[in-house]
Design a protein around this motif. Structure first.
Motif, mmCIF file in Angstrom:
data_model
loop_
_atom_site.group_PDB
_atom_site.id
_atom_site.type_symbol
_atom_site.label_atom_id
_atom_site.label_comp_id
_atom_site.label_asym_id
_atom_site.label_seq_id
_atom_site.Cartn_x
_atom_site.Cartn_y
_atom_site.Cartn_z
ATOM 1 N N LEU A 1 14.764 -8.387 5.952
ATOM 2 C CA LEU A 1 14.877 -8.462 4.494
ATOM 3 C C LEU A 1 15.658 -8.507 4.141
ATOM 4 C CD1 LEU A 1 11.035 -7.733 3.914
ATOM 5 C CD2 LEU A 1 12.019 -9.942 4.218
ATOM 6 N N GLU A 2 16.341 -8.513 2.507
ATOM 7 C CA GLU A 2 17.295 -8.687 1.614
ATOM 8 C C GLU A 2 16.910 -8.318 0.498
ATOM 9 O OE1 GLU A 2 20.171 -11.396 1.404
ATOM 10 O OE2 GLU A 2 20.990 -10.808 3.263
ATOM 11 N N PRO A 3 16.379 -7.075 -0.101
ATOM 12 C CA PRO A 3 16.038 -5.932 -0.586
ATOM 13 C C PRO A 3 15.881 -6.110 -2.063
ATOM 14 C CG PRO A 3 15.801 -4.058 1.133
ATOM 15 C CD PRO A 3 16.922 -5.630 0.948
ATOM 16 N N LEU A 4 15.655 -7.431 -3.181
ATOM 17 C CA LEU A 4 16.482 -7.412 -4.287
ATOM 18 C C LEU A 4 15.839 -6.513 -5.389
ATOM 19 C CD1 LEU A 4 16.735 -11.402 -4.321
ATOM 20 C CD2 LEU A 4 17.906 -9.563 -3.837
ATOM 21 N N GLY A 5 14.077 -6.204 -5.685
ATOM 22 C CA GLY A 5 13.412 -5.338 -6.979
ATOM 23 C C GLY A 5 12.523 -5.041 -6.098
ATOM 24 N N LEU A 6 12.060 -4.219 -6.573
ATOM 25 C CA LEU A 6 10.295 -3.743 -6.956
ATOM 26 C C LEU A 6 9.702 -3.713 -7.995
ATOM 27 C CD1 LEU A 6 11.039 0.161 -4.851
ATOM 28 C CD2 LEU A 6 9.590 -2.262 -3.789
ATOM 29 N N VAL A 7 8.515 -4.331 -7.934
ATOM 30 C CA VAL A 7 7.562 -4.503 -9.171
ATOM 31 C C VAL A 7 6.546 -3.374 -8.836
ATOM 32 C CG1 VAL A 7 6.288 -6.470 -10.434
ATOM 33 C CG2 VAL A 7 8.670 -6.639 -9.310
ATOM 34 N N LEU A 8 6.350 -3.126 -10.149
ATOM 35 C CA LEU A 8 4.923 -1.947 -10.070
ATOM 36 C C LEU A 8 3.577 -3.299 -10.807
ATOM 37 C CD1 LEU A 8 2.998 -0.003 -9.416
ATOM 38 C CD2 LEU A 8 4.048 1.058 -11.546
ATOM 39 N N LYS A 9 2.979 -3.103 -9.940
ATOM 40 C CA LYS A 9 1.655 -4.242 -11.156
ATOM 41 C C LYS A 9 0.376 -3.908 -10.518
ATOM 42 C CE LYS A 9 -0.292 -8.593 -12.492
ATOM 43 N NZ LYS A 9 -0.201 -8.469 -13.260
ATOM 44 N N VAL B 1 12.102 1.781 0.791
ATOM 45 C CA VAL B 1 12.492 0.511 0.402
ATOM 46 C C VAL B 1 13.164 0.476 -0.954
ATOM 47 C CG1 VAL B 1 11.427 -1.547 -0.734
ATOM 48 C CG2 VAL B 1 10.473 -0.399 1.504
ATOM 49 N N ALA B 2 12.521 1.737 -1.750
ATOM 50 C CA ALA B 2 13.334 1.681 -3.053
ATOM 51 C C ALA B 2 15.001 2.136 -2.831
ATOM 52 C CB ALA B 2 13.567 2.616 -3.927
ATOM 53 N N ASP B 3 15.128 2.799 -2.018
ATOM 54 C CA ASP B 3 16.935 3.045 -1.125
ATOM 55 C C ASP B 3 17.887 2.288 -0.769
ATOM 56 O OD1 ASP B 3 18.963 5.623 -0.405
ATOM 57 O OD2 ASP B 3 18.298 3.868 1.206
ATOM 58 N N ALA B 4 16.655 1.278 0.184
ATOM 59 C CA ALA B 4 16.857 0.065 0.385
ATOM 60 C C ALA B 4 17.936 -0.786 -0.852
ATOM 61 C CB ALA B 4 16.599 -0.964 0.933
ATOM 62 N N VAL B 5 16.843 -1.338 -1.813
ATOM 63 C CA VAL B 5 17.486 -1.606 -3.646
ATOM 64 C C VAL B 5 18.340 -1.093 -3.724
ATOM 65 C CG1 VAL B 5 16.245 -2.346 -5.164
ATOM 66 C CG2 VAL B 5 14.840 -2.373 -3.412
ATOM 67 N N TRP B 6 18.221 -0.036 -3.746
ATOM 68 C CA TRP B 6 19.935 0.524 -5.121
ATOM 69 C C TRP B 6 20.618 0.580 -4.245
ATOM 70 C CZ3 TRP B 6 18.112 1.499 -9.492
ATOM 71 C CH2 TRP B 6 17.318 2.939 -9.938
ATOM 72 N N ARG B 7 20.735 0.055 -2.471
ATOM 73 C CA ARG B 7 21.986 0.181 -2.015
ATOM 74 C C ARG B 7 22.299 -0.809 -1.150
ATOM 75 N NH1 ARG B 7 23.094 4.247 2.417
ATOM 76 N NH2 ARG B 7 21.089 4.099 3.000
ATOM 77 N N SER B 8 21.593 -1.518 -2.132
ATOM 78 C CA SER B 8 21.762 -3.378 -1.167
ATOM 79 C C SER B 8 21.642 -3.678 0.413
ATOM 80 C CB SER B 8 22.744 -4.288 -1.776
ATOM 81 O OG SER B 8 23.456 -4.422 -3.327
ATOM 82 N N ARG B 9 20.806 -3.191 1.085
ATOM 83 C CA ARG B 9 21.328 -2.716 2.657
ATOM 84 C C ARG B 9 20.141 -3.228 3.018
ATOM 85 N NH1 ARG B 9 25.461 0.419 4.360
ATOM 86 N NH2 ARG B 9 23.904 1.380 6.077
ATOM 87 N N ARG B 10 20.670 -4.456 4.500
ATOM 88 C CA ARG B 10 18.949 -5.166 4.841
ATOM 89 C C ARG B 10 19.183 -4.394 5.802
ATOM 90 N NH1 ARG B 10 22.839 -8.249 6.429
ATOM 91 N NH2 ARG B 10 23.004 -10.369 4.343
ATOM 92 N N ILE B 11 17.469 -4.771 5.802
ATOM 93 C CA ILE B 11 16.275 -3.907 6.205
ATOM 94 C C ILE B 11 15.575 -4.510 7.603
ATOM 95 C CG2 ILE B 11 15.899 -2.121 4.570
ATOM 96 C CD1 ILE B 11 13.783 -3.456 3.664
ATOM 97 N N ARG B 12 15.187 -3.875 8.596
ATOM 98 C CA ARG B 12 14.289 -4.550 9.068
ATOM 99 C C ARG B 12 12.670 -4.320 9.338
ATOM 100 N NH1 ARG B 12 16.490 -4.576 14.203
ATOM 101 N NH2 ARG B 12 17.083 -6.936 14.097
ATOM 102 N N VAL B 13 11.380 -4.768 8.884
ATOM 103 C CA VAL B 13 10.420 -4.206 8.510
ATOM 104 C C VAL B 13 9.274 -4.829 9.546
ATOM 105 C CG1 VAL B 13 10.768 -4.142 6.165
ATOM 106 C CG2 VAL B 13 9.954 -6.268 7.359
#
Length: 322
Positions: free
Chosen positions: A170-178, A144-156
């Motif tokens: 999905l088009e991954p835009l960012g990761l949040v640690l909560k 997921v992080a790799d897809a965020v870095w590279r702006s890659r569309r993914i199927r989950v």
């Protein structure tokens, strides 16, 4: 890879002084034999590494030798954003990259500043997850992080809160640690949504890049989404009164939501020490469970229906225990 490790060995010796082969191996996550070979390679390259023999011996640099090869790679510069979160960096697959970046940063600092930074690290440590947090499986986080870095569309393959399975593109835009949990902000069918990474059971890269929304601000998105989620999670308010101990327990049991309710709505204690608070509560049975946590330190005043439910539960418990 080996060149990067040799530089790490050099920077470790430069920043920390004398180190044993075992200490170097532990820092670099390699075998002691690999360390011996790396030290030999550095010596052959003209780096003045001196070896003290014996039980208390180790390796050190001679004559105040210092390298200026401290430029950060792109990955290392990105990893520094997680410098206070080593566990998070490791989960993202950036643990060794972060360690290398921190070594280079230490090497670039003047001696007095480097000593101060080390003292700070020795005295303060950030541990993000809360107590009693279960360990989540995060098999897909690195991808997921790799897809965020590279702006890659993914199927989950995704499990929703009711455990039903869905497939999403999905088009991954960012990761949040909560609070120790990872969340993915992503665009799906034109809308921006949030997904819990531990609920992603499968992931495939569709081999397509996407354009990020212009002006997308991850921090602002998360603040707005969190506020909406909180309103859904706590859709109603209970008027309660609490003892001094109950007041202390509110943020313990209800977290930031309870703490904010205390700040904004709590009255001054009356002659008996009781304070009135407008407390956000969940719908249905969860609200009853939350309020029963407080025992005799909290009394529900309104709504009447919730007060009756608490009274009935207390009566049943009294009958059970005689």
């Amino acid at each position: 890879m080996r060149a990067s490790r040799l530089l790490s060995v050099l920077l470790l010796l430069q920043n920390r002084g004398r180190m044993t082969a075992e200490e170097l191996a532990s820092e670099l996550d390699v075998s002691v034999r690999t360390v011996y070979r790396d030290i030999e390679a550095l010596s052959s390259a003209g780096v003045p590494v001196y070896a003290d023999r014996g039980r208390t011996g180790g390796y050190q640099l001679l004559g105040g030798f210092r390298t200026r090869l401290t430029g950060l790679t792109e990955q290392e510069a990105k990893a520094l954003a997680l410098a206070g979160l080593p566990g998070a960096a490791a989960e993202l697959g950036l643990g060794t990259v972060l360690a290398a970046a921190q070594l280079k940063l230490d090497a670039a600092l003047p001696t007095e500043l480097r000593a101060g930074a080390r003292e700070l690290a020795e005295r303060f440590y950030l541990d993000v997850p809360g107590w009693h947090r279960g360990i989540e499986r995060l098999d897909q986080l690195t991808d997921v992080a790799d897809a965020v870095w590279r702006s890659r569309r993914i199927r989950v393959d995704y499990r929703r809160w009711d455990d039903s399975a869905v497939e999403r593109v999905l088009e991954p835009l960012g990761l949040v640690l909560k609070a120790g949990n990872w969340y993915l902000a992503a665009r799906c069918e034109g809308d921006e949504r949030t997904y819990r990474v531990s609920r992603i059971d499968g992931l495939s890269d569709l081999g397509e890049e996407f354009s990020r929304p212009e002006g997308f601000d991850l921090a602002e998105y998360w603040r707005e989404w969190s506020a909406r989620f909180e309103r859904r999670l706590y859709p109603r308010t209970a008027t309660v009164r609490v003892t001094p101990l109950g007041r202390e327990l509110v943020p313990v049991y209800l977290g930031s939501v309870g703490a904010r309710a205390l700040r904004e709505t709590a009255t001054e204690p009356d002659s008996g020490g009781w304070s009135r608070v407008e407390l956000p509560v969940e719908p249905g049975a969860p609200a009853l469970g939350e309020l029963l946590h407080f025992g005799p330190e909290l009394e529900v005043l309104a709504p009447a229906e919730l007060r009756e439910q608490v009274a009935e539960a207390v009566a049943r418990m009294g009958a059970l225990y005689g």
